[in-house]
Design an enzyme around this catalytic site. Structure first.
Site, PDB file in Angstrom:
ATOM      1  N   LYS A  15       0.935   4.049  -2.870  1.00 35.51           N
ATOM      2  CA  LYS A  15       0.529   5.431  -2.576  1.00 35.51           C
ATOM      3  C   LYS A  15       1.673   6.414  -2.838  1.00 35.51           C
ATOM      4  O   LYS A  15       1.430   7.573  -3.208  1.00 35.51           O
ATOM      5  CB  LYS A  15       0.038   5.539  -1.136  1.00 35.51           C
ATOM      6  N   TYR A  38       0.836  -1.213   0.000  1.00 36.56           N
ATOM      7  CA  TYR A  38       0.000   0.000   0.000  1.00 36.56           C
ATOM      8  C   TYR A  38       0.871   1.264   0.000  1.00 36.56           C
ATOM      9  O   TYR A  38       0.632   2.204  -0.765  1.00 36.56           O
ATOM     10  CB  TYR A  38      -0.904  -0.064   1.226  1.00 36.56           C
TER      11      TYR A  38
END
Ligand SMILES: NC(=O)c1ccc[n+]([C@@H]2O[C@H](COP(=O)([O-])OP(=O)(O)OC[C@H]3O[C@@H](n4cnc5c(N)ncnc54)[C@H](O)[C@@H]3O)[C@@H](O)[C@H]2O)c1
Length: 258
Positions: free
Chosen positions: A170, A166
């Site tokens: 991101k 993640y």
């Protein structure tokens, strides 16, 4: 969960009057708040999600009649993403704003994370945002410009243990936002990113209460954010209020990790 500070006045202006916006992952918490805020500010909104059920529930909650068009589409499927642009412009005749918001989490330490869960998170967040940005910018650059908003995360700024997939996705979205902004700025297409911190949402609900309390102590403003506080920044970036901003990353974190 704390709701202190969540009683913001509802924005009810015409900042997006006559504009058409696409919001991906609008069956979820932040996507719904963004769609609601855009509608309240005069836009027509195309909401997309991979979950037909979540989408149907969102249409009902928004209750905005002809100002809402729902399209079931996965953000990692290039044909589905291109079809959202085609259906939006066929239905509403224009496309001014595109929000890459859809997301998932598959948290685990590197030791335990499967290759499949690494690939899936990169696919949905990074490839999904790239496909959305490419498709939306492709139309906007030929039609007088527009605004694209990518949902990154504070996790992409500081890195979170247990979120190597993640955090990488991101952080990648930040690079995508800046590079793409440089490619299409000449055509009036602005691309910016938002990095929310801890927002009242399913992600927070999944956190044990004692972890929530210790995280809250790290937040200078002393509380979690509300989905509306993220949506208001999306509104700012979507509207002409931010007409001289592109390639920026706006943190909405109550000061956590500044
Ligand atoms: N909630 C937070 O605290 C927080 C913090 C930082 C960043 N974010 C980011 O904000 C965005 C929205 O988060 P949220 O809390 O509203 O999540 P959520 O889980 O409530 O909603 C996400 C939505 O995306 C949809 N989705 C998942 N995979 C998809 C795919 N392949 N194609 C299309 N739709 C898909 C889901 O069905 C769901 O409706 C995400 O990108 C998330 O990473 C959230």
């Amino acid at each position: 969960m704390s709701t202190e500070g969540s009683t913001l006045p509802k924005t009810q202006t015409s900042l997006l009057e006559g504009k058409v916006a696409v919001v991906t992952g609008a069956g979820g918490v932040l996507g719904h708040a963004i769609a609601r805020t855009f509608l309240d500010n005069g836009a027509s909104v195309v909401i997309t999600d991979i979950s037909g059920d979540a989408l149907a529930a969102a249409v009902e909650r928004l209750g905005a009649g002809e100002k809402v068009l729902a399209i079931t589409a996965g953000v990692s499927d290039p044909d589905a993403v291109d079809a959202v642009v085609a259906k939006t412009t066929a239905h509403f005749g224009r496309l001014d704003i595109w929000v890459n918001n859809a997301g998932i989490a598959r948290d685990a330490t590197m030791k335990k994370m499967s290759i499949e869960d690494f690939d899936l998170v990169i696919d949905v967040h990074l490839k999904g945002s790239w496909l959305g940005t490419r498709a939306a910018a492709g139309w906007m650059r030929e039609h007088g410009g527009g605004a694209i908003i990518n949902l990154s995360s504070i996790s992409g700024k500081v890195g979170n243990a247990g979120q190597t997939n993640y955090s990488a996705a991101k952080a990648g979205i930040v690079g995508l936002t800046k590079a793409a902004a440089k490619e299409v700025g000449f055509a009036g297409v602005r691309i910016n990113a938002i990095q929310p911190g801890l927002i009242e949402s399913k992600m927070l609900d999944d956190m044990p209460p004692e972890v929530q309390e210790s995280r809250k102590k790290e937040i200078p403003l002393g509380r979690f954010g509300t989905p509306e506080e993220v949506a208001n920044i999306a509104l700012f970036l979507a509207s002409d209020l931010s007409s001289y901003m592109t390639g920026n990353v706006v943190e909405v974190s109550g000061g956590r990790h500044i």
